[in-house]
Design a protein around this motif. Structure first.
Motif, PDB file in Angstrom:
ATOM      1  N   PRO A   1       0.861  -1.337  -0.003  1.00 35.05           N
ATOM      2  CA  PRO A   1      -0.022   0.110  -0.001  1.00 35.05           C
ATOM      3  C   PRO A   1       0.986   1.113  -0.073  1.00 35.05           C
ATOM      4  O   PRO A   1       2.068   1.152   0.720  1.00 35.05           O
ATOM      5  N   GLN A  40     -11.615   6.582   3.654  1.00 38.66           N
ATOM      6  CA  GLN A  40     -11.284   7.348   5.054  1.00 38.66           C
ATOM      7  C   GLN A  40      -9.983   8.120   5.182  1.00 38.66           C
ATOM      8  O   GLN A  40      -9.888   9.179   5.700  1.00 38.66           O
ATOM      9  N   LEU A  41      -9.102   7.599   4.238  1.00 43.46           N
ATOM     10  CA  LEU A  41      -7.946   8.570   4.106  1.00 43.46           C
ATOM     11  C   LEU A  41      -8.143  10.057   3.599  1.00 43.46           C
ATOM     12  O   LEU A  41      -7.609  10.885   3.973  1.00 43.46           O
ATOM     13  N   ILE A  88      -2.163   7.787  -3.310  1.00 41.74           N
ATOM     14  CA  ILE A  88      -2.970   6.670  -2.599  1.00 41.74           C
ATOM     15  C   ILE A  88      -3.039   5.323  -3.492  1.00 41.74           C
ATOM     16  O   ILE A  88      -4.089   5.404  -4.457  1.00 41.74           O
ATOM     17  N   GLN A 132     -12.854  12.919  11.661  1.00 36.39           N
ATOM     18  CA  GLN A 132     -13.431  11.405  11.934  1.00 36.39           C
ATOM     19  C   GLN A 132     -14.562  11.698  12.074  1.00 36.39           C
ATOM     20  O   GLN A 132     -15.513  10.978  11.327  1.00 36.39           O
ATOM     21  N   LEU A 135      -4.829   0.169  -1.964  1.00 36.95           N
ATOM     22  CA  LEU A 135      -5.480   0.066  -0.833  1.00 36.95           C
ATOM     23  C   LEU A 135      -7.181  -0.359  -0.923  1.00 36.95           C
ATOM     24  O   LEU A 135      -7.535   0.167  -2.077  1.00 36.95           O
ATOM     25  N   PRO A 136      -7.938  -0.827  -0.086  1.00 30.60           N
ATOM     26  CA  PRO A 136      -9.235  -1.111  -0.368  1.00 30.60           C
ATOM     27  C   PRO A 136     -10.072   0.140  -0.527  1.00 30.60           C
ATOM     28  O   PRO A 136      -9.593   1.100   0.273  1.00 30.60           O
ATOM     29  N   GLU A 137     -11.174  -0.015  -1.200  1.00 34.84           N
ATOM     30  CA  GLU A 137     -11.893   1.526  -1.268  1.00 34.84           C
ATOM     31  C   GLU A 137     -12.355   1.974  -0.215  1.00 34.84           C
ATOM     32  O   GLU A 137     -12.186   3.297  -0.058  1.00 34.84           O
ATOM     33  N   GLU A 138     -12.622   1.298   0.893  1.00 40.03           N
ATOM     34  CA  GLU A 138     -13.244   1.857   2.033  1.00 40.03           C
ATOM     35  C   GLU A 138     -11.981   2.684   2.924  1.00 40.03           C
ATOM     36  O   GLU A 138     -12.092   3.874   3.377  1.00 40.03           O
ATOM     37  N   GLN A 139     -11.058   2.014   2.697  1.00 43.08           N
ATOM     38  CA  GLN A 139      -9.813   2.727   3.132  1.00 43.08           C
ATOM     39  C   GLN A 139      -9.216   4.023   2.541  1.00 43.08           C
ATOM     40  O   GLN A 139      -8.821   4.979   3.115  1.00 43.08           O
ATOM     41  N   VAL A 140      -9.323   4.048   1.451  1.00 48.57           N
ATOM     42  CA  VAL A 140      -9.285   5.113   0.576  1.00 48.57           C
ATOM     43  C   VAL A 140     -10.148   6.117   0.876  1.00 48.57           C
ATOM     44  O   VAL A 140      -9.689   7.394   1.088  1.00 48.57           O
TER      45      VAL A 140
END
Length: 152
Positions: free
Chosen positions: A7, A94-95, A84, A132, A87-92
């Motif tokens: 990643p 969040q970043l 970026i 967050q 990375l999984p879509e969900e983590q992208v």
């Protein structure tokens, strides 16, 4: 050797994209003795610019008024370019919605305080932001969740 790539999350650049200061009622408003009201609006935006490259911007609008007359209006947009990848879509998401704005925001805070002070006023220091919580609220609103009606 594995086909899985490591990643990547890197800051390419942080920059001031837009900044304006308006004092439409100067110099007369500067002689007023009343305490001004301050209204601060913030926004976050993430835009893909190339494969794995994103621009994340945090925008602030700070307006002070005495009664119905504007003392000053500052509009500022601080941005960053981030790489970026892998990375999984969900983590992208969040970043882009949490980590990147947290990196860019301190620069925005400094630039807003500086331009207000250079305009002849005491600096307005933007409060710390919990990106967050802001991200989670936006996700809830997008999903139509019951928590979507919470005040900002």
């Amino acid at each position: 050797m594995s086909d899985v790539q490591d990643p990547v999350f890197q800051i390419q650049r942080v920059y001031l994209k837009d900044l304006s200061l308006e004092q439409p009622n100067s110099p007369a408003i500067l002689l007023e003795q009343d305490q001004p009201s301050v209204d601060i609006q913030l926004g976050v935006d993430a835009t893909p610019v190339a494969d794995g490259i994103f621009e994340v911007s945090v925008t602030a609008t700070v307006q002070t008024k005495i009664q119905d007359k504007t003392v000053f209006l500052v509009e500022a947009k601080q941005a960053g370019i981030f790489e970026i990848r892998n990375l999984p879509e969900e983590q992208v998401g969040q970043l882009l919605g949490i980590a990147c704005p947290q990196i860019v925001y301190p620069y925005l805070r400094g630039n807003v305080a500086d331009v207000i002070q250079r305009g002849g006023f005491p600096p307005v220091h933007l409060a710390e932001i919990n990106f967050q919580a802001m991200y989670e609220q936006q996700q809830a609103q997008a999903a139509g969740a019951p928590g979507a009606a919470l005040p900002q």
